[in-house]
Scaffold this motif. Structure first.
Motif, PDB file in Angstrom:
ATOM      1  N   VAL A  81       0.844  -1.201   0.000  1.00  0.00           N
ATOM      2  CA  VAL A  81       0.000   0.000   0.000  1.00  0.00           C
ATOM      3  C   VAL A  81       0.875   1.246   0.000  1.00  0.00           C
ATOM      4  O   VAL A  81       0.631   2.198  -0.751  1.00  0.00           O
ATOM      5  CB  VAL A  81      -0.958  -0.018   1.219  1.00  0.00           C
ATOM      6  CG1 VAL A  81      -1.620   1.328   1.415  1.00  0.00           C
ATOM      7  CG2 VAL A  81      -2.005  -1.108   1.054  1.00  0.00           C
ATOM      8  N   GLU A  82       1.907   1.233   0.829  1.00  0.00           N
ATOM      9  CA  GLU A  82       2.804   2.393   0.907  1.00  0.00           C
ATOM     10  C   GLU A  82       3.552   2.589  -0.412  1.00  0.00           C
ATOM     11  O   GLU A  82       3.707   3.717  -0.880  1.00  0.00           O
ATOM     12  CB  GLU A  82       3.799   2.205   2.055  1.00  0.00           C
ATOM     13  CG  GLU A  82       4.616   3.440   2.347  1.00  0.00           C
ATOM     14  CD  GLU A  82       5.458   3.302   3.599  1.00  0.00           C
ATOM     15  OE1 GLU A  82       6.508   3.952   3.653  1.00  0.00           O
ATOM     16  OE2 GLU A  82       5.063   2.553   4.509  1.00  0.00           O
ATOM     17  N   ALA A  83       3.999   1.488  -1.016  1.00  0.00           N
ATOM     18  CA  ALA A  83       4.689   1.587  -2.309  1.00  0.00           C
ATOM     19  C   ALA A  83       3.749   2.148  -3.370  1.00  0.00           C
ATOM     20  O   ALA A  83       4.146   2.982  -4.190  1.00  0.00           O
ATOM     21  CB  ALA A  83       5.218   0.223  -2.733  1.00  0.00           C
ATOM     22  N   SER A  84       2.506   1.708  -3.340  1.00  0.00           N
ATOM     23  CA  SER A  84       1.518   2.224  -4.286  1.00  0.00           C
ATOM     24  C   SER A  84       1.296   3.717  -4.061  1.00  0.00           C
ATOM     25  O   SER A  84       1.217   4.489  -5.018  1.00  0.00           O
ATOM     26  CB  SER A  84       0.202   1.459  -4.132  1.00  0.00           C
ATOM     27  OG  SER A  84      -0.788   2.014  -4.954  1.00  0.00           O
ATOM     28  N   LYS A  85       1.222   4.113  -2.793  1.00  0.00           N
ATOM     29  CA  LYS A  85       1.031   5.526  -2.473  1.00  0.00           C
ATOM     30  C   LYS A  85       2.231   6.349  -2.938  1.00  0.00           C
ATOM     31  O   LYS A  85       2.071   7.417  -3.530  1.00  0.00           O
ATOM     32  CB  LYS A  85       0.834   5.695  -0.966  1.00  0.00           C
ATOM     33  CG  LYS A  85       0.589   7.117  -0.544  1.00  0.00           C
ATOM     34  CD  LYS A  85       0.427   7.234   0.955  1.00  0.00           C
ATOM     35  CE  LYS A  85       0.306   8.694   1.355  1.00  0.00           C
ATOM     36  NZ  LYS A  85       0.370   8.876   2.782  1.00  0.00           N
ATOM     37  N   ILE A  86       3.429   5.837  -2.683  1.00  0.00           N
ATOM     38  CA  ILE A  86       4.646   6.545  -3.109  1.00  0.00           C
ATOM     39  C   ILE A  86       4.673   6.662  -4.629  1.00  0.00           C
ATOM     40  O   ILE A  86       5.002   7.720  -5.178  1.00  0.00           O
ATOM     41  CB  ILE A  86       5.904   5.818  -2.578  1.00  0.00           C
ATOM     42  CG1 ILE A  86       6.008   6.002  -1.062  1.00  0.00           C
ATOM     43  CG2 ILE A  86       7.161   6.330  -3.264  1.00  0.00           C
ATOM     44  CD1 ILE A  86       7.074   5.145  -0.406  1.00  0.00           C
ATOM     45  N   ARG A  87       4.304   5.569  -5.310  1.00  0.00           N
ATOM     46  CA  ARG A  87       4.289   5.584  -6.773  1.00  0.00           C
ATOM     47  C   ARG A  87       3.271   6.607  -7.278  1.00  0.00           C
ATOM     48  O   ARG A  87       3.564   7.385  -8.188  1.00  0.00           O
ATOM     49  CB  ARG A  87       3.966   4.181  -7.290  1.00  0.00           C
ATOM     50  CG  ARG A  87       4.074   4.014  -8.766  1.00  0.00           C
ATOM     51  CD  ARG A  87       3.885   2.569  -9.245  1.00  0.00           C
ATOM     52  NE  ARG A  87       2.794   1.867  -8.612  1.00  0.00           N
ATOM     53  CZ  ARG A  87       2.933   0.838  -7.780  1.00  0.00           C
ATOM     54  NH1 ARG A  87       4.121   0.387  -7.481  1.00  0.00           N
ATOM     55  NH2 ARG A  87       1.886   0.244  -7.256  1.00  0.00           N
ATOM     56  N   ASP A  88       2.085   6.640  -6.670  1.00  0.00           N
ATOM     57  CA  ASP A  88       1.067   7.612  -7.079  1.00  0.00           C
ATOM     58  C   ASP A  88       1.525   9.037  -6.798  1.00  0.00           C
ATOM     59  O   ASP A  88       1.312   9.942  -7.616  1.00  0.00           O
ATOM     60  CB  ASP A  88      -0.258   7.328  -6.361  1.00  0.00           C
ATOM     61  CG  ASP A  88      -0.903   6.029  -6.827  1.00  0.00           C
ATOM     62  OD1 ASP A  88      -0.521   5.530  -7.909  1.00  0.00           O
ATOM     63  OD2 ASP A  88      -1.785   5.516  -6.107  1.00  0.00           O
ATOM     64  N   ASP A  89       2.155   9.239  -5.624  1.00  0.00           N
ATOM     65  CA  ASP A  89       2.676  10.570  -5.293  1.00  0.00           C
ATOM     66  C   ASP A  89       3.749  10.990  -6.290  1.00  0.00           C
ATOM     67  O   ASP A  89       3.796  12.152  -6.719  1.00  0.00           O
ATOM     68  CB  ASP A  89       3.250  10.592  -3.871  1.00  0.00           C
ATOM     69  CG  ASP A  89       2.168  10.495  -2.802  1.00  0.00           C
ATOM     70  OD1 ASP A  89       0.980  10.667  -3.142  1.00  0.00           O
ATOM     71  OD2 ASP A  89       2.521  10.241  -1.628  1.00  0.00           O
ATOM     72  N   ALA A  90       4.608  10.044  -6.658  1.00  0.00           N
ATOM     73  CA  ALA A  90       5.670  10.355  -7.625  1.00  0.00           C
ATOM     74  C   ALA A  90       5.072  10.708  -8.981  1.00  0.00           C
ATOM     75  O   ALA A  90       5.533  11.642  -9.645  1.00  0.00           O
ATOM     76  CB  ALA A  90       6.622   9.167  -7.754  1.00  0.00           C
TER      77      ALA A  90
END
Length: 173
Positions: A81-90
């Motif tokens: 979930v955090e990786a997905s959030k970081i990817r979306d933020d990026a």
């Protein structure tokens, strides 16, 4: 000859042999019951306790492993979930950076275009002024040739040049 009954007596022990055999058997049984059986029972109980302890440890280890696996799965899920959030933020930040760069590029292009337009207008104005001056000189020279004399007064030359330019401007319109 020996009969079958006498042969059977050979195989049957005497009553005193049976009695003493029973007495010895009872003594051995009591001795075994008093001394060996408690030691055997202790060894058996110890082995049973070790087996039960091993089973309990195995069950506890299985329980711990299940808990660790559940914790690992939860951490893995959180990490995803955090990786997905970081990817979306990026991606959002990249879009923002691209939009900012595009806006700056458009502003720079507009500024360059405006500067170029002003430069062109300025050069056009300078060329027009220069052309008017040259046209005036040529017109004065031509008028002098036509009239056969040179126009000597600067005021006369200026008014004549201004009139010709005004006529040219009115013809353009």
């Amino acid at each position: 000859m020996v009969t079958a009954a006498s042969e059977m007596e050979l195989f049957l022990p005497k009553s005193y042999d049976i009695f003493w055999s029973l007495v010895i058997l009872i003594i051995v049984a009591v001795f075994f019951y008093k001394f060996f059986l408690p030691k055997f029972q202790a060894v058996f109980d110890e082995r049973a306790a070790k087996i039960e302890g091993g089973i309990a440890k195995a069950e506890q280890a299985q329980k711990d492993a299940d808990e660790a696996k559940a914790k690992y799965d939860a951490q893995l899920s959180n990490a995803r979930v955090e990786a997905s959030k970081i990817r979306d933020d990026a991606r959002a930040e990249a879009s923002h950076i691209i939009a900012d760069a595009r806006t700056r590029a458009e502003a720079d292009a507009a500024q360059i275009t405006a500067t170029a337009q002003r430069s062109i207008e300025s050069q056009q104005q300078q060329a027009l002024v220069s052309l008017k001056g040259e046209v005036g000189v040529l017109a004065t020279a031509l008028a002098g040739k036509i009239l056969g004399s040179k126009l000597e007064s600067d005021d006369v030359q200026s008014t004549m040049i201004d009139q010709m330019i005004a006529e040219l401007d009115s013809d353009k319109k």
